[in-house]
Scaffold this motif. Structure first.
Motif, short mmCIF file in Angstrom:
data_model
loop_
_atom_site.label_atom_id
_atom_site.label_comp_id
_atom_site.label_asym_id
_atom_site.label_seq_id
_atom_site.Cartn_x
_atom_site.Cartn_y
_atom_site.Cartn_z
N THR A 101 19.19 29.53 27.99
CA THR A 101 19.81 30.01 29.22
C THR A 101 19.04 31.22 29.76
O THR A 101 18.92 31.39 30.96
N ILE A 147 24.99 38.64 31.56
CA ILE A 147 26.15 37.98 30.96
C ILE A 147 25.71 37.13 29.77
O ILE A 147 26.40 37.09 28.75
N THR A 148 24.56 36.49 29.89
CA THR A 148 24.03 35.73 28.75
C THR A 148 23.86 36.66 27.55
O THR A 148 24.21 36.31 26.42
N ASP A 154 20.80 26.51 22.83
CA ASP A 154 21.30 27.83 22.49
C ASP A 154 21.27 28.74 23.72
O ASP A 154 20.81 28.35 24.79
N LEU A 155 21.74 29.93 23.49
CA LEU A 155 21.81 30.86 24.61
C LEU A 155 20.42 31.27 25.08
O LEU A 155 20.24 31.70 26.21
N LEU A 187 30.75 32.55 36.96
CA LEU A 187 30.00 33.18 35.87
C LEU A 187 30.90 34.16 35.12
O LEU A 187 30.98 34.16 33.89
N SER A 192 17.42 31.71 33.66
CA SER A 192 17.50 32.88 34.52
C SER A 192 16.11 33.47 34.76
O SER A 192 15.81 33.93 35.86
N ALA A 200 22.14 39.41 37.02
CA ALA A 200 23.55 39.44 36.61
C ALA A 200 23.84 38.33 35.63
O ALA A 200 24.51 38.54 34.61
N ALA A 201 23.32 37.13 35.92
CA ALA A 201 23.52 35.99 35.02
C ALA A 201 22.92 36.28 33.66
O ALA A 201 23.50 35.97 32.62
N GLN A 261 25.45 39.47 27.00
CA GLN A 261 26.79 39.83 26.51
C GLN A 261 27.34 38.76 25.58
O GLN A 261 27.94 39.06 24.54
N MET A 262 27.13 37.49 26.01
CA MET A 262 27.65 36.38 25.22
C MET A 262 26.96 36.32 23.87
O MET A 262 27.60 36.09 22.84
N TYR A 273 34.74 32.71 27.28
CA TYR A 273 33.91 32.79 26.08
C TYR A 273 34.33 33.97 25.22
O TYR A 273 34.54 33.85 24.02
N HIS A 289 28.03 28.04 30.98
CA HIS A 289 27.27 29.23 31.38
C HIS A 289 25.84 28.85 31.73
O HIS A 289 25.28 29.32 32.73
N LYS A 322 28.30 39.04 21.71
CA LYS A 322 29.66 38.71 21.26
C LYS A 322 29.60 37.70 20.10
O LYS A 322 30.36 37.81 19.14
#
Lengths: 140, 135
Positions: free
Chosen positions: A6, A127-128, A2-3, B105, A10, A123-124, A130-131, B112, B25, A134
């Motif tokens: 991730t 974005i994780t 899962d996210l 990225l 990071s 930054a990574a 944000q995903m 996505y 990702h 979403k």
């Protein structure tokens, strides 16, 4: 996978870079240290990083993405700086004083690199996030 | 793409796209966190290949069954695409090109988002149909 795993990746990057900053700060603080527990001047320290895969079952089954960890803390074996300073109590008979093998420019450069790498990880991570947000929108 | 592009198929295709983007990702994040690791080679999956594989193969995990009563493990969250080591230039430290990774990225994030947005719109179409049908 899962996210959230991730996020861990990071986070491992953030941790490694922060640890590296600690070591750089230690080096800078000890730039003039001529006495240590082991005797002799302070030796410059550095971190060695290593890629490390996740240990979770899900991760092993899925795509292997690797985080990072501090593998070891090593000492720089390069020779000490020699400074002529006969008045110093630790100076040798020839009047030369052994100073730590720390180069201010090298440390500053490393500091900059650590900072940038830290920022890249942030930054990574953003974005994780944000995903993940979403993905949550779909469930609404 | 197998079969017709039915409503259901689009759903699963979008789901797969999101899944692959998520995996990619994760790999990119790993590459970024290893941007200062000596000798590290960045990892990558090809979105197109992964997508094609995910759409063509069934989504079941194949497990050995020693008894007829054994059941399938279920759907596969893995598209079964092995990451490969990305070709890059030696930067004197490792093979990670941080600019490239950051660009990837962002690019991957857009993919996505796009898939998620499409899925959202599909859902809203479905809602519309249900509402209108209930009148």
């Amino acid at each position: 996978m899962d996210l959230f795993s991730t996020f861990d990746i990071s986070a491992s990057g953030l941790y490694a870079q922060r640890k590296r900053m600690d070591v750089i700060a230690e080096n800078l603080a000890n730039m003039e240290t001529t006495r240590t527990e082991n005797g002799g001047p302070y030796r410059r320290k550095m971190v060695v990083m290593k890629a490390e895969g996740s240990k979770s079952f899900d991760e092993i089954l899925a795509v292997q993405s690797e985080g990072v960890k501090i593998d070891e803390l090593v000492e720089d074996t390069s020779p000490f700086r020699k400074v002529y300073n006969p008045g110093h109590p630790d100076a040798g008979k020839d009047g030369y004083l052994l100073m730590p093998n720390i180069d201010l420019i090298v440390e500053t450069t490393n500091m900059l690199m650590a900072r940038r790498a830290f920022e890249a990880n942030v930054a990574a991570m953003k974005i994780t996030k944000q995903m993940a947000v979403k993905a949550l929108e779909i469930g609404r | 793409m197998p079969g017709k592009l039915s409503f259901k198929n689009t759903f699963s295709a979008l789901e797969q796209a999101m899944n692959i983007a998520k995996q990619r990702h994760s790999l990119i994040s790993g590459n970024i966190s290893n941007s200062q690791t000596p000798d590290y080679r960045p990892k990558e999956i090809d979105f197109k290949t992964a997508m094609a594989r995910a759409l063509n193969s069934g989504q079941k995990i194949k497990t050995a069954k020693t008894d007829p009563r054994h059941i399938d493990v279920g759907t596969n969250s893995i598209s079964g695409v092995e990451p490969f080591e990305e070709k890059g230039d030696w930067n004197g430290y490792n093979w990670v090109n941080i600019d490239r990774e950051m660009t990837k990225l962002l690019e991957n994030n857009s993919r996505y988002k796009m898939a998620a947005e499409m899925l959202l719109r599909r859902v809203s179409i479905l809602k519309e149909v249900i509402r209108e049908g209930g009148r």
